[in-house]
Design a protein around this motif. Structure first.
Motif, PDB file in Angstrom:
ATOM      1  N   THR A   1       4.160  -5.278  -5.632  1.00 33.72           N
ATOM      2  CA  THR A   1       3.358  -6.489  -5.817  1.00 33.72           C
ATOM      3  C   THR A   1       1.845  -5.847  -5.444  1.00 33.72           C
ATOM      4  O   THR A   1       1.011  -6.717  -5.510  1.00 33.72           O
ATOM      5  CB  THR A   1       3.673  -7.517  -5.070  1.00 33.72           C
ATOM      6  OG1 THR A   1       4.084  -7.192  -3.729  1.00 33.72           O
ATOM      7  CG2 THR A   1       5.144  -8.185  -5.520  1.00 33.72           C
ATOM      8  N   CYS A   2       1.715  -4.744  -4.838  1.00 28.72           N
ATOM      9  CA  CYS A   2       0.109  -4.482  -4.419  1.00 28.72           C
ATOM     10  C   CYS A   2      -0.641  -4.478  -5.448  1.00 28.72           C
ATOM     11  O   CYS A   2      -0.506  -4.132  -6.498  1.00 28.72           O
ATOM     12  CB  CYS A   2       0.421  -2.871  -4.014  1.00 28.72           C
ATOM     13  SG  CYS A   2      -1.286  -2.439  -3.288  1.00 28.72           S
ATOM     14  N   ALA A   3      -1.853  -5.272  -5.278  1.00 29.60           N
ATOM     15  CA  ALA A   3      -2.999  -5.436  -5.976  1.00 29.60           C
ATOM     16  C   ALA A   3      -3.526  -4.302  -6.498  1.00 29.60           C
ATOM     17  O   ALA A   3      -4.276  -4.247  -7.587  1.00 29.60           O
ATOM     18  CB  ALA A   3      -3.774  -6.605  -5.465  1.00 29.60           C
TER      19      ALA A   3
ATOM     20  N   ASP B   1      -5.288  -1.423 -11.144  1.00 30.80           N
ATOM     21  CA  ASP B   1      -6.237  -0.412 -11.462  1.00 30.80           C
ATOM     22  C   ASP B   1      -5.890   0.412 -12.607  1.00 30.80           C
ATOM     23  O   ASP B   1      -5.082   1.486 -12.335  1.00 30.80           O
ATOM     24  CB  ASP B   1      -6.647   0.397 -10.307  1.00 30.80           C
ATOM     25  CG  ASP B   1      -8.192   1.120 -10.599  1.00 30.80           C
ATOM     26  OD1 ASP B   1      -8.222   1.398 -11.710  1.00 30.80           O
ATOM     27  OD2 ASP B   1      -8.438   1.807  -9.434  1.00 30.80           O
ATOM     28  N   ARG B   2      -6.407  -0.005 -13.657  1.00 27.71           N
ATOM     29  CA  ARG B   2      -5.807   0.849 -15.073  1.00 27.71           C
ATOM     30  C   ARG B   2      -6.371   2.277 -14.925  1.00 27.71           C
ATOM     31  O   ARG B   2      -5.785   3.212 -15.653  1.00 27.71           O
ATOM     32  CB  ARG B   2      -6.332   0.119 -16.153  1.00 27.71           C
ATOM     33  CG  ARG B   2      -5.937  -1.173 -16.300  1.00 27.71           C
ATOM     34  CD  ARG B   2      -4.359  -1.508 -16.221  1.00 27.71           C
ATOM     35  NE  ARG B   2      -3.536  -1.050 -17.102  1.00 27.71           N
ATOM     36  CZ  ARG B   2      -2.316  -0.752 -17.045  1.00 27.71           C
ATOM     37  NH1 ARG B   2      -1.668  -1.043 -16.084  1.00 27.71           N
ATOM     38  NH2 ARG B   2      -1.807  -0.408 -18.077  1.00 27.71           N
TER      39      ARG B   2
ATOM     40  N   GLU C   1      -4.690  -7.714 -19.166  1.00 27.52           N
ATOM     41  CA  GLU C   1      -5.406  -6.247 -19.211  1.00 27.52           C
ATOM     42  C   GLU C   1      -4.968  -5.171 -18.169  1.00 27.52           C
ATOM     43  O   GLU C   1      -5.353  -4.203 -18.247  1.00 27.52           O
ATOM     44  CB  GLU C   1      -6.899  -6.806 -19.385  1.00 27.52           C
ATOM     45  CG  GLU C   1      -7.441  -7.236 -18.206  1.00 27.52           C
ATOM     46  CD  GLU C   1      -9.181  -7.637 -18.441  1.00 27.52           C
ATOM     47  OE1 GLU C   1      -9.498  -7.972 -17.420  1.00 27.52           O
ATOM     48  OE2 GLU C   1      -9.571  -7.413 -19.395  1.00 27.52           O
ATOM     49  N   SER C   2      -4.548  -5.965 -17.100  1.00 29.43           N
ATOM     50  CA  SER C   2      -4.343  -4.997 -16.006  1.00 29.43           C
ATOM     51  C   SER C   2      -2.644  -4.639 -15.975  1.00 29.43           C
ATOM     52  O   SER C   2      -2.213  -3.980 -15.149  1.00 29.43           O
ATOM     53  CB  SER C   2      -4.590  -5.603 -14.743  1.00 29.43           C
ATOM     54  OG  SER C   2      -6.009  -5.943 -14.573  1.00 29.43           O
ATOM     55  N   GLY C   3      -1.962  -4.927 -16.843  1.00 28.26           N
ATOM     56  CA  GLY C   3      -0.378  -5.023 -16.818  1.00 28.26           C
ATOM     57  C   GLY C   3       0.227  -5.875 -16.078  1.00 28.26           C
ATOM     58  O   GLY C   3       1.469  -5.696 -15.863  1.00 28.26           O
TER      59      GLY C   3
END
Length: 829
Positions: free
Chosen positions: A174-176, A180-181, A442-444
């Protein structure tokens, strides 16, 4: 929310299926890693779970060995079986990937980042003993990897396989930072990012008024990034953090004791544990041993729905815990699948044997009473593995498999129809049988939705995860958090300082966080109408703070009321003056033919008495609420009536002087100041004052004015002068006549008449001038209604002075000394 992320996922899979060949020479580093569970078919899905809790690093060897004794993680084993269940369900489906059989390769990371990376490389390379020249250009051994269960190993995995365009779909990382794409172009997940969970936790803490909290985190990417996001969100909503401790399960006992001491010494009654379950367990054991109670625990999704914790009696102090959990789900047929797992399905699989030995506490190597027979029944067990009431994370594993399957079906459908790549970019959106609609942003990441759960004891003594609210990031910010507060078990108070009540403001204590403050009462004229106000706000000009300083009320309007004591006293004296003047007038009228009345122009005497009546009455215009008309009347009436009064006195003074001159031999002066001339002098002098008043009223008349400057707490309602020049002209002209009258009377005071009226006029004018000279400074300096009181006093005092000094001696002779009321006596030298 949707973007080209599904396109990326499909392109990654296409690239894996249709990778062109090229001649390369490859070599394998270290010993090949072998899957713990596998069933290879046409298309294989890889998976990495922390099936064991511990590992051992052998010296000078890259490969890591898992500790298999007493370290099997039933929850992770359940994840692996859920993946197999989903794959078999897809293989049995006639709608999804018909004619294609999916296989799986499941690896055990043992909660090790290095082992996770090694497993990921194995899923890319395969595990042949030797590599040929064509080994590298062949497609990866698997088309996608599901895993890992924690963030740090997943970061390592995504970093390694990302350059090779192999999709990684995590069910529990779950780490934000993984959003990061640029750093993790091939990473996707079916669980929400901690960015939203951290903000949800900050809103939850604020919702219950917990402005003073402690935090404990895992010292890894999951805990560090989660608490960092929480601290940022907490600062925005005014929540302070007393302490922030970081631990790992591998830390020495001293580190856990140090963290325990920090919690014991802290004053925060709420502790947020943003920790992986494996890191939280050692801390809970230490807390249990030292019997720390009375803390409200707030948890992250990693442990807040852990059945293992809930069923352990020594952790009963967690009762009442609150936290956000992934939405629960029901997977039909999963329990039947789980309880049908048996070592006989794969006789050579050591993991299945270890699982059996763990859940039944037996051994296949022991033929005694503690030996495993294989006839034991999983359906009769009630443990974390067989329990399907909490399938929150299991459902995310299930969803991850379906995400790969639906993407693969779209890719194959587009390829078979020979469509171009732009058509391949259509959205990957599907609904699993739990009813949840799945798509990626958009970040998956999927849409972030959480259940708010509360640990509550059931009637049988067990702990239930009570659903008491939710958080939905797709809703407007004010509606995202919804709490059913009435169903929550226990809500303590956790503040560094007590709530500042309305009427006070917060003053931050020097050197301490902003949540530690003193409550300072608002200043006069300022209010705070809410709790914990940072500032007090001034009331509008016409308002003032009430006694509690929590609201503004209209200021007291001050003016001289008729009903107050001072107003009543002035009215009484005014009417007494009018009454005495009327009595004197009546007495003079009855004796108008007597010598003493006729001696000094009775006509001027009656006019003077009339003007004195007006002077007494004009004082009444100064009492009461100022209005536009009363303001104009009070100043002009005062000026005109007093000039009329002084003009009559001045006329009487001149008559005395002229009368004395007329008694001298050869004098004919009285013909120049006869009755006509006396009337004209009074009219002329009064007319001048009238003209001044008319000009004043025309150019800039007096008007009602709310004086807000003299007092802060009340309004002085007064008459503004309008033109100050007009006011001083009226007052100055009156003073000029008074001084002139006083000088003339003073000169005539020693004339040799037996009844010399000049003496009495001198005394009256002396009193008149003395009163006004002393009252003018008092008038200028007196506040509010006392200014008006000074004016009224001056009017009444000077009027009584004139009345008494001029007319009382005559009344005394008329009433008590009639023998002196003769021409002979009056004219005697």
């Amino acid at each position: 929310m949707e973007s080209t992320v599904p396109l990326q996922l499909m392109l990654l899979i296409v690239r894996g299926i249709f990778m062109p060949a090229s001649a390369q020479v490859c070599s394998l580093l270290g010993q090949p890693a072998l899957p713990s569970l596998s069933a290879e078919r046409e298309i294989n899905i890889g998976a990495i779970f922390s099936i064991h809790r511990n590992y051992d690093s052998l010296q000078n060897v890259i490969q890591l060995m898992c500790f298999i004794h007493h370290s099997l993680n039933l929850r992770e084993f359940k994840f692996a079986q859920a993946l197999i269940f989903a794959i078999e369900e897809i293989n049995n489906s006639t709608q999804l990937l018909p004619g294609i059989s999916l296989g799986y390769k499941i690896y055990d990371s043992c909660r090790s980042i290095a082992q996770t990376i090694l497993s990921g490389m194995a899923l890319m390379n395969g595990y042949e003993d030797t590599l040929s020249d064509t080994s590298c250009p062949r497609p990866p051994a698997t088309l996608a990897i599901v895993g890992e269960s924690t963030s740090s190993p997943t970061i390592g995995l995504a970093s390694v396989v990302g350059p090779f365009s192999l999709p990684v779909i995590s069910h529990f990382a779950t780490c934000a930072c993984l959003s990061d794409r640029k750093r993790y172009p091939s990473f996707f997940r079916t669980i929400s990012s901690d960015y939203y969970q951290s903000r949800a936790l900050a809103q939850l803490v604020k919702h219950f008024g917990w402005t003073w909290v402690g935090t404990v985190r895992s010292r890894n990417d999951y805990g560090n990034n989660g608490i960092a996001a929480f601290e940022e969100a907490a600062k925005e909503v005014g929540v302070c953090i007393e302490y922030s401790e970081a631990i790992l399960s591998s830390d020495p006992q001293e580190q856990f004791l140090k963290t325990l001491e920090v919690i014991k010494k802290g004053t925060a009654r709420v502790v947020l544990a943003f920790m992986a379950l494996g890191d939280f367990l050692p801390l809970l054991k230490v807390i249990s041993q030292h019997k720390i109670r009375g803390i409200q625990w707030v948890g992250s999704e990693s442990w807040i729905t852990s059945q293992t914790l809930a069923e352990t009696k020594e952790y009963s102090f967690l009762s009442g815990a609150l936290g956000f959990a992934i939405a629960n789900a029901k997977l039909m047929g999963l329990r039947e699948f789980l309880v049908n797992v048996h070592p006989d399905q794969e006789p050579n699989n050591e993991l299945l044997k270890e699982f059996w030995e763990t859940v039944f506490q037996c051994s296949f190597r022991n033929n005694g009473s503690n030996g495993c027979t294989g006839s034991e029944r999983l359906a009769e067990l009630h443990n974390e593995y067989t329990d399907v009431s909490e399938l929150r994370i299991v459902n995310k594993v299930y969803t991850a498999v379906y995400a790969v399957a639906y993407t693969l079906q779209n890719v194959l459908k587009d390829f078979r129809s020979s469509t171009n790549s732009s058509k391949r970019g259509r959205d990957v959106r599907f609904t699993v049988k739990t009813g949840e609609e799945i798509f990626f942003d958009e970040s998956g990441d999927p849409v972030s939705r959480y259940d708010l759960v509360n640990w509550q004891p059931a009637e049988d003594g067990s702990v239930q995860f009570e659903h008491v609210g939710l958080y939905d990031s797709s809703l407007p910010s004010q509606q995202r958090l919804q709490v059913n507060q009435g169903h929550i078990l226990w809500l303590p108070v956790s503040m560094c300082s007590e709530i500042c009540p309305p009427g006070t403001r917060k003053a931050v204590q020097k050197g301490r966080p902003v949540c530690c403050y003193d409550c300072i009462p608002c200043a006069e004229g300022e209010i705070s109408n809410g709790t914990d106000s940072s500032d007090c706000f001034p009331c509008d000009l016409e308002y003032w703070s009430n006694e509690r300083k929590d609201g503004c009320v209209l200021k007291v309007v001050e003016f001289l009321y008729y009903t107050e004591i001072m107003g009543v006293v002035f009215c009484i004296f005014s009417f007494i003056g009018v009454l005495l003047t009327a009595m004197v007038s009546f007495l003079f009228y009855l004796h108008k033919e007597t010598s003493i009345v006729r001696a000094n122009n009775s006509e001027l005497s009656f006019l003077l008495l009339f003007s004195l009546s007006l002077c007494f009455l004009c004082s009444l215009t100064f009492i009461g609420r100022p209005t536009e008309w009363s303001c104009m009347l009070r100043h002009t009436a005062f000026g005109i009536t007093f000039v009329l009064c002084i003009s009559c006195v001045l006329g009487k003074t001149i008559v005395v002087l002229m009368a004395f001159k007329a008694t001298l031999p050869g004098s004919n002066v009285m013909k120049w100041f006869g009755p006509l001339q006396q009337r004209l002098s009074v009219v002329s002098l009064t007319l001048i004052q009238l003209i001044i008043c008319v000009l004043w009223l025309t150019i800039s008349p007096p008007f009602p004015y709310m004086n807000l400057n003299y007092y802060r707490e009340k309004i002085i309602l007064e008459c503004h002068l309008g033109s100050a020049l007009g006011f001083w002209a009226v007052l100055g002209y009156t003073g000029l006549l008074s001084i002139m009258c006083f000088l003339l009377a003073f000169l005539a005071r020693k004339l040799p008449d037996n009844f010399n009226e000049a003496k009495f006029i001198t005394f009256s004018m002396l009193i008149f001038c003395a009163v006004w000279l002393t009252c003018i400074p008092a008038y200028v300096s007196s506040p509010g209604k006392f200014t008006v009181a000074v004016q009224i006093f001056a009017i009444l005092a000077s009027s009584f002075g004139l009345l008494f000094c001029i007319f009382v001696p005559k009344c005394y002779i008329i009433l008590l000394k009639p023998e002196k009321n003769t021409k002979k006596h009056i004219m005697r030298k």
